[in-house]
Design an enzyme around this catalytic site. Structure first.
Site, PDB file in Angstrom:
ATOM      1  CG  HIS A  63      -2.006  -1.136   0.842  1.00  0.00           C
ATOM      2  ND1 HIS A  63      -2.316  -1.887   2.068  1.00  0.00           N
ATOM      3  CD2 HIS A  63      -2.688  -1.570  -0.118  1.00  0.00           C
ATOM      4  CE1 HIS A  63      -3.291  -2.852   1.600  1.00  0.00           C
ATOM      5  NE2 HIS A  63      -3.380  -2.613   0.229  1.00  0.00           N
ATOM      6  CG  ASP A  83      -7.464  -4.107   0.986  1.00  0.00           C
ATOM      7  OD1 ASP A  83      -6.706  -3.277   1.390  1.00  0.00           O
ATOM      8  OD2 ASP A  83      -7.306  -4.865   0.004  1.00  0.00           O
ATOM      9  CD  GLU A 101     -13.820  -3.983  -4.226  1.00  0.00           C
ATOM     10  OE1 GLU A 101     -12.566  -3.767  -4.202  1.00  0.00           O
ATOM     11  OE2 GLU A 101     -14.317  -5.132  -4.871  1.00  0.00           O
ATOM     12  CG  ASP A 141     -16.770  -3.557 -14.273  1.00  0.00           C
ATOM     13  OD1 ASP A 141     -15.549  -3.494 -14.044  1.00  0.00           O
ATOM     14  OD2 ASP A 141     -17.149  -3.958 -15.351  1.00  0.00           O
ATOM     15  N   GLY A 142     -14.979  -1.290 -12.300  1.00  0.00           N
ATOM     16  CA  GLY A 142     -14.145  -0.096 -12.503  1.00  0.00           C
ATOM     17  C   GLY A 142     -13.775  -0.013 -14.045  1.00  0.00           C
ATOM     18  CG  ASP A 170      -5.314  -2.556  -4.539  1.00  0.00           C
ATOM     19  OD1 ASP A 170      -4.692  -3.606  -4.622  1.00  0.00           O
ATOM     20  OD2 ASP A 170      -5.594  -2.085  -3.172  1.00  0.00           O
ATOM     21  CB  SER A 171      -7.239  -5.059 -10.050  1.00  0.00           C
ATOM     22  OG  SER A 171      -7.649  -6.337 -10.738  1.00  0.00           O
ATOM     23  CB  THR A 172      -8.233  -9.772  -8.123  1.00  0.00           C
ATOM     24  OG1 THR A 172      -9.417  -9.291  -8.966  1.00  0.00           O
ATOM     25  CG2 THR A 172      -9.109  -9.549  -6.701  1.00  0.00           C
TER      26      THR A 172
END
Ligand code: SAM
Length: 290
Positions: free
Chosen positions: A64, A88, A108, A140-141, A158-160
């Site tokens: 982060h 998160d 998010e 959805d971004g 900051d994605s999966t």
């Protein structure tokens, strides 16, 4: 004696990394992910989505801090930040340490990640969630950047890792929309995986960035829970000024916002762009093939 429960990360073919769960705090399936929350004696509280570690309370500061402070300090005059993903809240917390930042919009896709993180990761996100400059939108971004007419100084993805839900966030079309959302001098930084294990994905992201931005680079961080070597953070901007900011400029700017960091320093900032040759070669080849 109770059997020990080990939770294996299932992100990579041919390799499995397991964490002992001293406690399983949550295990559910949302509309988007399987969501697990465990306690581990080394990494603390850990969130996994679809079997992939997303965040751990013990080492979240590495990822982060590096994702937030590098572009914000390099830019030098950031007011508005867009975070795609990051449910998160750990990234928002670092961004909001910059007093000059006026707004952080977080887009998010999975409301459950935000809600669960609000109740279980207060140790690092409580300040962000209470900050009036922070706002979350559940969407959805990719669709958001396609449709918005808002403009930002920094966009943080900051994605999966790529999945059915997040694959669009690694495409040229998405970066083109992000480019349109950036003010002049703006910067996008995106998590681009661990090149040693995810080289094809890393090259794909770099090539997609290079098709949109005239300045493309990448910097690295050593995140203990992200197995397989350095994590790559992709950088795209129009113009090189922020990328080339020298260490004295960076430390002057960092003096206010980054007093209590545990990973970021202005020297680490500059050094993070010095890439091991296997990553540098993959980056250069991807950019050349754009
Ligand atoms: N640092 C993390 C990692 O790479 O392991 C990422 C953490 S953060 C929890 C990832 C977030 O991205 C998730 O909460 C997920 O719901 C979100 N996400 C995935 N696809 C998305 C999309 N298309 N739009 C917005 N958010 C998305």
């Amino acid at each position: 004696m109770m059997a020990r429960r080990w939770v294996a990360e299932t992100l990579f073919d041919g390799v499995r990394l397991a964490f002992e769960a001293d406690a399983v705090l949550h295990d559910s399936t949302t509309g988007h992910h399987r969501l697990e929350l465990i306690e581990n004696s080394v990494f603390g509280r850990m969130l996994l989505l679809d079997g992939a570690v997303q965040v751990a309370s013990a080492d979240e500061f590495v990822y982060h801090e590096m994702m937030a402070h590098v572009p914000i300090i390099a830019h030098g005059a950031v007011r508005d930040v867009l975070i795609i993903g990051g449910g998160d809240g750990g990234l928002a917390e670092e961004v909001l340490k910059h007093r000059q930042v006026e707004s952080v919009l977080q887009v998010e896709i999975d409301a459950s990640v935000v809600e669960l993180s609000r109740s279980h990761f207060g140790m690092f996100n409580a300040a962000a969630f209470a900050d009036p400059r922070w706002r979350v939108e559940i969407a959805d971004g990719a669709a958001f950047v396609r449709g918005t007419d808002r403009r930002f100084d920094v966009v943080l993805v900051d994605s999966t890792d790529p999945s059915d839900t997040s694959a669009a966030l690694f495409t040229e079309a998405f970066y083109a929309d992000v480019g349109r959302c950036l003010r002049p001098g703006g910067i996008v930084v995106a998590q681009c995986g661990v090149p040693f294990l995810q080289e094809a994905g890393f090259r794909g992201s770099m090539q997609a960035l290079a098709r949109v931005f005239d300045t493309v680079s990448c910097y690295i961080a050593a995140v203990p829970t992200y197995f397989g070597g350095h994590l790559a953070l992709g950088w795209g901007s129009h113009g090189r000024a922020a990328l080339d900011a020298d260490v004295d400029t960076l430390s002057r700017r960092a003096a206010n916002a980054c007093r209590d960091t545990r990973y970021y320093t202005s020297e680490v900032h500059r050094a993070a762009f010095a890439l091991p040759r296997y990553i540098d070669t993959a980056l250069n080849e991807a950019v050349a093939a754009r």
